[in-house]
Scaffold this motif. Structure first.
Motif, PDB file in Angstrom:
ATOM      1  N   PRO A   8     -99.475 -78.416  18.355  1.00 31.37           N
ATOM      2  CA  PRO A   8     -99.382 -79.620  19.194  1.00 31.37           C
ATOM      3  C   PRO A   8    -100.325 -80.731  18.752  1.00 31.37           C
ATOM      4  O   PRO A   8     -99.967 -81.909  18.777  1.00 31.37           O
ATOM      5  N   LEU A   9    -101.533 -80.350  18.327  1.00 32.87           N
ATOM      6  CA  LEU A   9    -102.478 -81.364  17.864  1.00 32.87           C
ATOM      7  C   LEU A   9    -101.987 -82.025  16.583  1.00 32.87           C
ATOM      8  O   LEU A   9    -102.151 -83.239  16.390  1.00 32.87           O
ATOM      9  N   PHE A  10    -101.357 -81.246  15.714  1.00 33.79           N
ATOM     10  CA  PHE A  10    -100.757 -81.803  14.506  1.00 33.79           C
ATOM     11  C   PHE A  10     -99.671 -82.817  14.866  1.00 33.79           C
ATOM     12  O   PHE A  10     -99.569 -83.889  14.258  1.00 33.79           O
ATOM     13  N   ALA A  14     -99.629 -86.621  13.737  1.00 34.06           N
ATOM     14  CA  ALA A  14     -98.486 -87.107  12.958  1.00 34.06           C
ATOM     15  C   ALA A  14     -97.779 -88.241  13.679  1.00 34.06           C
ATOM     16  O   ALA A  14     -97.360 -89.228  13.053  1.00 34.06           O
ATOM     17  N   GLY A  15     -97.629 -88.116  15.005  1.00 30.85           N
ATOM     18  CA  GLY A  15     -96.994 -89.179  15.777  1.00 30.85           C
ATOM     19  C   GLY A  15     -97.768 -90.477  15.666  1.00 30.85           C
ATOM     20  O   GLY A  15     -97.185 -91.547  15.465  1.00 30.85           O
ATOM     21  N   TYR A  16     -99.104 -90.381  15.781  1.00 28.66           N
ATOM     22  CA  TYR A  16     -99.916 -91.588  15.677  1.00 28.66           C
ATOM     23  C   TYR A  16     -99.798 -92.219  14.290  1.00 28.66           C
ATOM     24  O   TYR A  16     -99.632 -93.436  14.157  1.00 28.66           O
ATOM     25  N   LEU A  17     -99.868 -91.400  13.249  1.00 29.30           N
ATOM     26  CA  LEU A  17     -99.805 -91.936  11.884  1.00 29.30           C
ATOM     27  C   LEU A  17     -98.437 -92.538  11.578  1.00 29.30           C
ATOM     28  O   LEU A  17     -98.338 -93.576  10.904  1.00 29.30           O
ATOM     29  N   LEU A  18     -97.378 -91.913  12.078  1.00 27.77           N
ATOM     30  CA  LEU A  18     -96.044 -92.491  11.898  1.00 27.77           C
ATOM     31  C   LEU A  18     -95.950 -93.840  12.608  1.00 27.77           C
ATOM     32  O   LEU A  18     -95.452 -94.819  12.052  1.00 27.77           O
ATOM     33  N   GLY A  19     -96.438 -93.870  13.837  1.00 28.64           N
ATOM     34  CA  GLY A  19     -96.386 -95.110  14.598  1.00 28.64           C
ATOM     35  C   GLY A  19     -97.201 -96.225  13.979  1.00 28.64           C
ATOM     36  O   GLY A  19     -96.892 -97.411  14.148  1.00 28.64           O
ATOM     37  N   SER A  20     -98.248 -95.870  13.250  1.00 27.22           N
ATOM     38  CA  SER A  20     -99.150 -96.875  12.702  1.00 27.22           C
ATOM     39  C   SER A  20     -98.689 -97.435  11.359  1.00 27.22           C
ATOM     40  O   SER A  20     -99.387 -98.272  10.784  1.00 27.22           O
ATOM     41  N   ILE A  21     -97.537 -96.976  10.852  1.00 28.30           N
ATOM     42  CA  ILE A  21     -96.999 -97.575   9.620  1.00 28.30           C
ATOM     43  C   ILE A  21     -96.759 -99.064   9.884  1.00 28.30           C
ATOM     44  O   ILE A  21     -95.924 -99.426  10.722  1.00 28.30           O
ATOM     45  N   PRO A  22     -97.463 -99.959   9.198  1.00 23.80           N
ATOM     46  CA  PRO A  22     -97.444-101.388   9.568  1.00 23.80           C
ATOM     47  C   PRO A  22     -96.329-102.170   8.885  1.00 23.80           C
ATOM     48  O   PRO A  22     -96.582-103.014   8.017  1.00 23.80           O
ATOM     49  N   ALA A  23     -95.098-101.915   9.281  1.00 24.37           N
ATOM     50  CA  ALA A  23     -93.952-102.513   8.592  1.00 24.37           C
ATOM     51  C   ALA A  23     -93.994-104.036   8.621  1.00 24.37           C
ATOM     52  O   ALA A  23     -93.760-104.700   7.602  1.00 24.37           O
ATOM     53  N   GLY A  24     -94.288-104.621   9.786  1.00 26.50           N
ATOM     54  CA  GLY A  24     -94.322-106.071   9.889  1.00 26.50           C
ATOM     55  C   GLY A  24     -95.439-106.680   9.063  1.00 26.50           C
ATOM     56  O   GLY A  24     -95.263-107.719   8.403  1.00 26.50           O
ATOM     57  N   TYR A  25     -96.599-106.042   9.082  1.00 33.58           N
ATOM     58  CA  TYR A  25     -97.733-106.519   8.279  1.00 33.58           C
ATOM     59  C   TYR A  25     -97.390-106.467   6.791  1.00 33.58           C
ATOM     60  O   TYR A  25     -97.671-107.415   6.050  1.00 33.58           O
ATOM     61  N   LEU A  26     -96.798-105.356   6.352  1.00 35.68           N
ATOM     62  CA  LEU A  26     -96.441-105.220   4.943  1.00 35.68           C
ATOM     63  C   LEU A  26     -95.396-106.253   4.539  1.00 35.68           C
ATOM     64  O   LEU A  26     -95.431-106.786   3.416  1.00 35.68           O
ATOM     65  N   VAL A  73     -90.927 -87.968  17.575  1.00 34.93           N
ATOM     66  CA  VAL A  73     -90.385 -87.053  18.576  1.00 34.93           C
ATOM     67  C   VAL A  73     -89.639 -85.888  17.915  1.00 34.93           C
ATOM     68  O   VAL A  73     -89.827 -84.723  18.285  1.00 34.93           O
ATOM     69  N   LEU A  74     -88.798 -86.193  16.935  1.00 35.07           N
ATOM     70  CA  LEU A  74     -88.028 -85.133  16.282  1.00 35.07           C
ATOM     71  C   LEU A  74     -88.936 -84.165  15.525  1.00 35.07           C
ATOM     72  O   LEU A  74     -88.671 -82.962  15.485  1.00 35.07           O
ATOM     73  N   LEU A  75     -90.003 -84.689  14.930  1.00 36.96           N
ATOM     74  CA  LEU A  75     -90.957 -83.808  14.251  1.00 36.96           C
ATOM     75  C   LEU A  75     -91.616 -82.872  15.253  1.00 36.96           C
ATOM     76  O   LEU A  75     -91.757 -81.669  14.997  1.00 36.96           O
ATOM     77  N   ALA A  76     -92.021 -83.408  16.398  1.00 37.98           N
ATOM     78  CA  ALA A  76     -92.643 -82.564  17.423  1.00 37.98           C
ATOM     79  C   ALA A  76     -91.681 -81.479  17.890  1.00 37.98           C
ATOM     80  O   ALA A  76     -92.072 -80.317  18.058  1.00 37.98           O
ATOM     81  N   LYS A  77     -90.422 -81.834  18.101  1.00 36.89           N
ATOM     82  CA  LYS A  77     -89.434 -80.834  18.507  1.00 36.89           C
ATOM     83  C   LYS A  77     -89.264 -79.759  17.432  1.00 36.89           C
ATOM     84  O   LYS A  77     -89.212 -78.565  17.720  1.00 36.89           O
ATOM     85  N   GLY A 103     -94.587 -88.752  21.240  1.00 38.24           N
ATOM     86  CA  GLY A 103     -93.921 -90.043  21.303  1.00 38.24           C
ATOM     87  C   GLY A 103     -94.874 -91.149  21.726  1.00 38.24           C
ATOM     88  O   GLY A 103     -94.869 -92.243  21.143  1.00 38.24           O
ATOM     89  N   LEU A 104     -95.712 -90.865  22.720  1.00 32.86           N
ATOM     90  CA  LEU A 104     -96.699 -91.848  23.162  1.00 32.86           C
ATOM     91  C   LEU A 104     -97.738 -92.119  22.078  1.00 32.86           C
ATOM     92  O   LEU A 104     -98.237 -93.244  21.947  1.00 32.86           O
ATOM     93  N   ALA A 105     -98.045 -91.096  21.286  1.00 38.05           N
ATOM     94  CA  ALA A 105     -98.976 -91.299  20.168  1.00 38.05           C
ATOM     95  C   ALA A 105     -98.391 -92.277  19.149  1.00 38.05           C
ATOM     96  O   ALA A 105     -99.120 -93.084  18.559  1.00 38.05           O
ATOM     97  N   ALA A 106     -97.075 -92.216  18.941  1.00 39.91           N
ATOM     98  CA  ALA A 106     -96.427 -93.170  18.041  1.00 39.91           C
ATOM     99  C   ALA A 106     -96.544 -94.595  18.585  1.00 39.91           C
ATOM    100  O   ALA A 106     -96.788 -95.543  17.832  1.00 39.91           O
ATOM    101  N   LEU A 107     -96.373 -94.744  19.905  1.00 39.90           N
ATOM    102  CA  LEU A 107     -96.558 -96.061  20.513  1.00 39.90           C
ATOM    103  C   LEU A 107     -97.985 -96.551  20.312  1.00 39.90           C
ATOM    104  O   LEU A 107     -98.215 -97.721  19.980  1.00 39.90           O
ATOM    105  N   ALA A 108     -98.951 -95.660  20.531  1.00 41.78           N
ATOM    106  CA  ALA A 108    -100.350 -96.031  20.345  1.00 41.78           C
ATOM    107  C   ALA A 108    -100.616 -96.442  18.902  1.00 41.78           C
ATOM    108  O   ALA A 108    -101.356 -97.405  18.642  1.00 41.78           O
ATOM    109  N   GLY A 109    -100.009 -95.720  17.952  1.00 43.98           N
ATOM    110  CA  GLY A 109    -100.193 -96.064  16.550  1.00 43.98           C
ATOM    111  C   GLY A 109     -99.646 -97.436  16.221  1.00 43.98           C
ATOM    112  O   GLY A 109    -100.238 -98.181  15.429  1.00 43.98           O
ATOM    113  N   HIS A 110     -98.508 -97.788  16.827  1.00 42.14           N
ATOM    114  CA  HIS A 110     -97.921 -99.105  16.571  1.00 42.14           C
ATOM    115  C   HIS A 110     -98.762-100.219  17.183  1.00 42.14           C
ATOM    116  O   HIS A 110     -98.966-101.265  16.565  1.00 42.14           O
ATOM    117  N   ILE A 111     -99.259 -99.996  18.393  1.00 41.27           N
ATOM    118  CA  ILE A 111    -100.044-101.024  19.080  1.00 41.27           C
ATOM    119  C   ILE A 111    -101.450-101.133  18.505  1.00 41.27           C
ATOM    120  O   ILE A 111    -101.975-102.235  18.324  1.00 41.27           O
TER     121      ILE A 111
END
Length: 223
Positions: A8-10, A14-26, A73-77, A103-111
């Motif tokens: 679960p910690l992984f 992973a969710g945070y790191l996926l969410g933090s991919i800075p597509a708009g910045y790049l 989310v799919l990775l966590a599942k 999923g919320l970690a992905a949101l946090a990574g994006h924000i």
């Protein structure tokens, strides 16, 4: 037992790191060598990319941001299911909680992306992707609300806020229509996601009240 703690910690990391991919910045760096956060609304999201660089880059950024949420989310599942943590049935609460947290970690990574000094986007597209991975009918319904409001108003921020407000109701309606007992992690996710999206649009709400929020096609600070 160790796997049940580490996995679960992984998923959270992973969710945070996926969410933090800075597509708009790049996109800003690759297209014009600029930090998009210094332009327009200051967001790294697809709407600001659209206003600064056009439809093509904006579509790519939108799709990447959506996929970030879905992938988390799919990775966590995929990680939790083989460990004997079923995602449906009486033992679902623990698994639901971790999948929702990913999923919320992905949101946090994006924000709050670690790569960009904790200054990212507003998480609307990533929230859509997360919902599509969790309960795709609710995700599509939210997207439908967004498109309906956008077609009438031509204001992205207003459409995002209305969709966010509708999310908890849509989530409750989905479980009711399916005859499923309410699973609190999903309701908590809906409430938290709604709150995050609205909070991230607080400056847009001020402009909406003042009548100065730009519509699509206007190259001014916006959603």
């Amino acid at each position: 037992m160790t796997d049940l703690l580490i996995a679960p910690l992984f998923c959270l990391l992973a969710g945070y790191l996926l969410g933090s991919i800075p597509a708009g910045y790049l996109a800003g760096r690759w297209l014009q060598g600029v930090d998009i956060r210094s332009l327009g609304s200051g967001s790294t999201g697809a709407t600001n990319v659209l206003r600064q660089f056009g439809k093509g880059p904006a579509l790519v950024v939108f799709l990447v941001d959506v996929l970030k949420g879905t992938a988390a989310v799919l990775l966590a599942k995929a990680v939790l299911q083989p460990l004997g943590l079923p995602l449906d049935g009486g033992a679902a609460v623990a698994s639901d909680s971790w999948v929702v947290a990913a999923g919320l970690a992905a949101l946090a990574g994006h924000i709050w992306p670690v790569w960009l000094g904790w200054r990212g986007g507003k998480a609307v597209a990533t929230a859509l992707g997360m919902l599509l991975g969790l309960t795709w009918p609710v995700g599509l319904a939210c997207f439908g609300v967004f498109l309906a409001v956008l077609s009438l108003s031509r204001i992205v921020s207003l459409s995002s806020v209305v969709a966010a407000i509708a999310l908890p109701l849509l989530m409750l309606g989905w479980f009711h229509d399916q005859g499923l007992g309410l699973r609190w992690p999903y309701l908590a996710l809906a409430l938290l996601t709604s709150s995050l999206v609205i909070w991230r649009h607080r400056s847009n709400l001020s402009r909406l009240l003042a009548g100065t929020e730009p519509r699509l096609g206007q190259k001014k600070p916006g959603a």
